[in-house]
Write a protein that holds these residues in place. Structure first.
Motif, PDB file in Angstrom:
ATOM      1  N   THR A 288     -14.447   9.342  11.444  1.00 17.64           N
ATOM      2  CA  THR A 288     -13.469   8.374  11.955  1.00 17.64           C
ATOM      3  C   THR A 288     -13.268   7.240  10.951  1.00 17.64           C
ATOM      4  O   THR A 288     -12.138   6.815  10.686  1.00 17.64           O
ATOM      5  N   ILE A 289     -14.370   6.746  10.381  1.00 20.78           N
ATOM      6  CA  ILE A 289     -14.285   5.682   9.381  1.00 20.78           C
ATOM      7  C   ILE A 289     -13.413   6.114   8.207  1.00 20.78           C
ATOM      8  O   ILE A 289     -12.497   5.392   7.783  1.00 20.78           O
ATOM      9  N   VAL A 290     -13.689   7.297   7.673  1.00 13.58           N
ATOM     10  CA  VAL A 290     -12.932   7.786   6.521  1.00 13.58           C
ATOM     11  C   VAL A 290     -11.469   8.030   6.892  1.00 13.58           C
ATOM     12  O   VAL A 290     -10.558   7.703   6.122  1.00 13.58           O
ATOM     13  N   ALA A 291     -11.236   8.590   8.079  1.00 16.44           N
ATOM     14  CA  ALA A 291      -9.857   8.867   8.510  1.00 16.44           C
ATOM     15  C   ALA A 291      -9.039   7.578   8.604  1.00 16.44           C
ATOM     16  O   ALA A 291      -7.883   7.525   8.159  1.00 16.44           O
ATOM     17  N   VAL A 292      -9.618   6.532   9.170  1.00 17.57           N
ATOM     18  CA  VAL A 292      -8.907   5.247   9.287  1.00 17.57           C
ATOM     19  C   VAL A 292      -8.647   4.659   7.900  1.00 17.57           C
ATOM     20  O   VAL A 292      -7.546   4.160   7.609  1.00 17.57           O
ATOM     21  N   ALA A 293      -9.649   4.718   7.015  1.00 14.64           N
ATOM     22  CA  ALA A 293      -9.472   4.204   5.655  1.00 14.64           C
ATOM     23  C   ALA A 293      -8.375   4.975   4.922  1.00 14.64           C
ATOM     24  O   ALA A 293      -7.561   4.386   4.198  1.00 14.64           O
ATOM     25  N   LEU A 294      -8.349   6.301   5.099  1.00 12.47           N
ATOM     26  CA  LEU A 294      -7.301   7.110   4.478  1.00 12.47           C
ATOM     27  C   LEU A 294      -5.925   6.708   4.974  1.00 12.47           C
ATOM     28  O   LEU A 294      -4.966   6.603   4.205  1.00 12.47           O
ATOM     29  N   LEU A 295      -5.812   6.496   6.275  1.00  9.27           N
ATOM     30  CA  LEU A 295      -4.531   6.112   6.865  1.00  9.27           C
ATOM     31  C   LEU A 295      -4.050   4.777   6.300  1.00  9.27           C
ATOM     32  O   LEU A 295      -2.863   4.605   5.992  1.00  9.27           O
ATOM     33  N   LEU A 296      -4.970   3.832   6.138  1.00 13.09           N
ATOM     34  CA  LEU A 296      -4.616   2.528   5.577  1.00 13.09           C
ATOM     35  C   LEU A 296      -4.229   2.637   4.101  1.00 13.09           C
ATOM     36  O   LEU A 296      -3.347   1.913   3.623  1.00 13.09           O
ATOM     37  N   GLY A 297      -4.878   3.550   3.385  1.00 13.12           N
ATOM     38  CA  GLY A 297      -4.659   3.638   1.947  1.00 13.12           C
ATOM     39  C   GLY A 297      -3.454   4.444   1.525  1.00 13.12           C
ATOM     40  O   GLY A 297      -2.919   4.224   0.426  1.00 13.12           O
ATOM     41  N   MET A 298      -2.984   5.376   2.361  1.00  9.91           N
ATOM     42  CA  MET A 298      -1.925   6.299   1.932  1.00  9.91           C
ATOM     43  C   MET A 298      -0.647   5.639   1.424  1.00  9.91           C
ATOM     44  O   MET A 298      -0.081   6.091   0.425  1.00  9.91           O
ATOM     45  N   PRO A 299      -0.144   4.568   2.061  1.00 12.07           N
ATOM     46  CA  PRO A 299       1.098   3.962   1.536  1.00 12.07           C
ATOM     47  C   PRO A 299       0.985   3.478   0.094  1.00 12.07           C
ATOM     48  O   PRO A 299       1.991   3.376  -0.614  1.00 12.07           O
ATOM     49  N   PHE A 300      -0.214   3.200  -0.370  1.00  8.95           N
ATOM     50  CA  PHE A 300      -0.385   2.639  -1.710  1.00  8.95           C
ATOM     51  C   PHE A 300      -0.203   3.677  -2.814  1.00  8.95           C
ATOM     52  O   PHE A 300      -0.027   3.311  -3.978  1.00  8.95           O
ATOM     53  N   PHE A 301      -0.209   4.978  -2.472  1.00  7.97           N
ATOM     54  CA  PHE A 301       0.152   5.980  -3.479  1.00  7.97           C
ATOM     55  C   PHE A 301       1.600   5.749  -3.921  1.00  7.97           C
ATOM     56  O   PHE A 301       1.923   5.829  -5.105  1.00  7.97           O
ATOM     57  N   VAL A 302       2.460   5.455  -2.957  1.00 10.81           N
ATOM     58  CA  VAL A 302       3.870   5.199  -3.262  1.00 10.81           C
ATOM     59  C   VAL A 302       4.017   3.877  -4.015  1.00 10.81           C
ATOM     60  O   VAL A 302       4.794   3.772  -4.974  1.00 10.81           O
ATOM     61  N   VAL A 303       3.260   2.878  -3.587  1.00 10.66           N
ATOM     62  CA  VAL A 303       3.303   1.582  -4.269  1.00 10.66           C
ATOM     63  C   VAL A 303       2.933   1.739  -5.747  1.00 10.66           C
ATOM     64  O   VAL A 303       3.627   1.230  -6.638  1.00 10.66           O
ATOM     65  N   MET A 304       1.863   2.468  -6.018  1.00 10.74           N
ATOM     66  CA  MET A 304       1.411   2.640  -7.403  1.00 10.74           C
ATOM     67  C   MET A 304       2.348   3.542  -8.195  1.00 10.74           C
ATOM     68  O   MET A 304       2.561   3.320  -9.392  1.00 10.74           O
ATOM     69  N   GLY A 305       2.908   4.561  -7.541  1.00  9.73           N
ATOM     70  CA  GLY A 305       3.889   5.404  -8.217  1.00  9.73           C
ATOM     71  C   GLY A 305       5.112   4.604  -8.635  1.00  9.73           C
ATOM     72  O   GLY A 305       5.598   4.719  -9.767  1.00  9.73           O
ATOM     73  N   ALA A 306       5.609   3.769  -7.703  1.00 16.98           N
ATOM     74  CA  ALA A 306       6.773   2.932  -8.008  1.00 16.98           C
ATOM     75  C   ALA A 306       6.437   1.896  -9.076  1.00 16.98           C
ATOM     76  O   ALA A 306       7.258   1.601  -9.960  1.00 16.98           O
ATOM     77  N   LEU A 307       5.233   1.323  -9.005  1.00 13.36           N
ATOM     78  CA  LEU A 307       4.814   0.344 -10.013  1.00 13.36           C
ATOM     79  C   LEU A 307       4.779   0.973 -11.400  1.00 13.36           C
ATOM     80  O   LEU A 307       5.151   0.339 -12.392  1.00 13.36           O
ATOM     81  N   SER A 308       4.362   2.248 -11.465  1.00 14.82           N
ATOM     82  CA  SER A 308       4.304   2.924 -12.768  1.00 14.82           C
ATOM     83  C   SER A 308       5.691   3.154 -13.354  1.00 14.82           C
ATOM     84  O   SER A 308       5.840   3.292 -14.572  1.00 14.82           O
ATOM     85  N   ASP A 309       6.724   3.214 -12.511  1.00 16.77           N
ATOM     86  CA  ASP A 309       8.098   3.283 -13.017  1.00 16.77           C
ATOM     87  C   ASP A 309       8.467   1.995 -13.747  1.00 16.77           C
ATOM     88  O   ASP A 309       9.231   2.010 -14.709  1.00 16.77           O
ATOM     89  N   ARG A 310       7.911   0.890 -13.272  1.00 17.85           N
ATOM     90  CA  ARG A 310       8.277  -0.417 -13.818  1.00 17.85           C
ATOM     91  C   ARG A 310       7.425  -0.818 -15.028  1.00 17.85           C
ATOM     92  O   ARG A 310       7.954  -1.256 -16.054  1.00 17.85           O
ATOM     93  N   ILE A 311       6.086  -0.657 -14.917  1.00 18.01           N
ATOM     94  CA  ILE A 311       5.228  -1.178 -15.981  1.00 18.01           C
ATOM     95  C   ILE A 311       4.565  -0.071 -16.804  1.00 18.01           C
ATOM     96  O   ILE A 311       3.963  -0.357 -17.846  1.00 18.01           O
TER      97      ILE A 311
END
Length: 473
Positions: A288-311
């Motif tokens: 449960t701990i890992v599942a909740v952490a994964l759910l919180l972290g997933m949007p940041f894959f998109v954030v980092m992908g988009a950031l890599s387009d810029r910098i």
């Protein structure tokens, strides 16, 4: 890397069509990751079903070694299906891999145990895991390339990051299904036969994805190359037939993929096994701990992908490796502190365990936040890497060339991490000894990547006249 020119942003992009491509690709890839990781998520249960149970630690190590065997097969799958993808087409290759994954996963759910057929049980299990590894070796590269060849150059990091989410999403779904099935029946029933249900469910998930993928068209860039007679007739030779191409392979592997692999598997997979085995946190609580952490972290894959387009891809990925080197040990130390005291194991007169050792009162909120922090490092190394790999190789051999370093890194550096780390802990008696491996590999990747890799985020993959293998610095 080779001289690169700025890619002009695309002005005529069919956004609706792109999202259809991403949905179809991501759904199938997520299911394949689910198929692959459901085994690891149930490692502690499977260990007692398919291996001799005299030593629980030995059984767990055998299970993790079987898990690793699937990873060891992934580079070979990358060659087999990468060749098919570069010769026949992206769509056909990852339709085949999806069918193989679903069938093999379902077979695990139907396989008789060691108690029923003896040594045949682990033997068949290892063979199935190897088949799963071969299929997954052909899946990821196909999905990443397929999406990348549909999207505009200036947003490739953003769009391909949705494929990057699928690995974490597959792990999350595997944990969620396990939690639901385990919660719907007594523990003894789950350990007896209920663990089979998550495997058998795969056949239904695959059926939906195959239907959706069958409606997809071939990559427009590959279709254009094929119509012009520019596809490779020998993708493996063209990908790895020169000293220069092998140098590129090793730099991409050691300067990007290896570090990404160990950071990913430490932050999302090893930490789960470690909490259960070293800290004695209840399996349901740990999942449960890992599942909740994964759910919180997933949007940041998109954030980092988009950031890599810029910098740039390199800045984001190298920062993730460096942060992992610095903070992995303190984070695991914090998790141990938050887990609290372990109640002692109680045995009866015959030596049978009556009450297992267990973490009595873990601080789940603190542990979840610490794992979420690790997941931010994961998103930094993993979010941009699909775009980076696609931009490193020309279209006619892209499926093969992208797949091999990625799956070699994840198959050997990442896939064997749980086994290596658990073995280090068992041999030293130090519960933190398992971190030596990921920290060392991430440090190596940071040094090699910083010294030898150059930026790729302004490469135009749609302009073959300007594209070549990246020339090492």
């Amino acid at each position: 890397m080779a001289t690169m020119t700025a890619a002009a942003p695309s002005t005529a992009v069919d956004t609706r069509s792109i999202w259809k491509v991403i949905l179809a690709s991501a759904l199938g890839t997520m299911i394949e990751w689910y198929d692959f990781y459901i085994f690891g998520s149930l490692a502690t249960v499977i260990a007692l079903k398919f291996f001799p149970t005299e030593s629980p630690t030995a059984a767990l190590l055998s299970t993790l070694a079987t898990f690793g065997a699937g990873f060891a097969a992934r580079p070979f799958g990358a060659l087999v299906f990468g060749r098919i993808g570069d010769l026949v087409g992206r769509k056909y290759a990852f339709l085949v891999t999806l069918l193989i994954m679903g069938g093999a996963t379902t077979l695990i759910g139907l396989l008789p145990t060691y108690a029923s057929i003896g040594i045949l049980a682990p033997t068949i299990l290892v063979i199935i895991r190897i088949i799963l590894g071969l299929a997954l070796g052909g899946e990821y590269g196909g999905a990443a390339v397929y999406v990348a060849e549909h999207v505009p150059d200036n947003r490739r990091g953003f769009y391909t990051s949705f494929i990057q989410i699928t690995a974490t999403l597959g792990l999350f779904v595997s944990l969620l299904v396990i939690l639901i099935v385990r919660g719907s029946m007594p523990t003894a029933t789950f350990n007896d036969w209920g663990w089979r249900i998550p495997f058998i469910l795969s056949i239904f998930l695959v059926g939906v994805s195959v239907y959706i993928r069958s409606k997809m068209k071939e990559s427009p860039l590959f279709t254009k190359l094929k119509s012009e007679g520019k596809t490779s007739t020998s993708p493996i030779k063209d990908s790895f037939g020169t000293a220069r191409s092998w140098r590129t392979f090793f730099l991409v592997l050691l300067g990007a993929a290896a570090g990404q692999a160990v950071v990913w598997y430490t932050g999302q997979f090893y930490v789960n096994t470690w909490m259960k085995s070293a800290l004695k946190i209840n399996a349901t609580t740990a999942d449960t701990i890992v599942a909740v952490a994964l759910l919180l972290g997933m949007p940041f894959f998109v954030v980092m992908g988009a950031l890599s387009d810029r910098i740039g891809r390199k800045k984001v990925m190298m920062a993730g490796n460096l942060l992992a080197v610095i903070f992995l040990y303190p984070i695991f130390l914090g998790i141990q502190s938050a887990a609290g005291a372990i109640t002692p194991e109680v045995k009866d007169a015959a030596g049978k365990v009556v009450t297992p050792a267990v973490a009595a009162n873990p601080n789940t909120v603190v542990i979840t936040l610490l794992i979420f922090l690790m997941l931010l490092f994961v998103t930094m190394v993993y979010g941009p890497i699909a775009a980076f790999l696609v931009e490193s190789f020309p279209a006619k051999i892209r499926y093969t060339s992208v797949s091999l370093p990625y799956h070699f890194g994840n198959g050997y550096f990442g896939g064997w991490l749980p086994f290596i780390a658990t073995a280090l802990v068992a041999s030293t008696g130090n519960i933190f000894a398992g971190l030596w491996f990921p920290i060392g590999v991430a440090a190596m990747t940071f040094i090699i990547g910083m010294l030898f890799l150059k930026e790729t985020n302004h490469v135009s993959i749609h302009d073959e006249t300007e594209e070549s293998y990246p020339t090492p610095a």
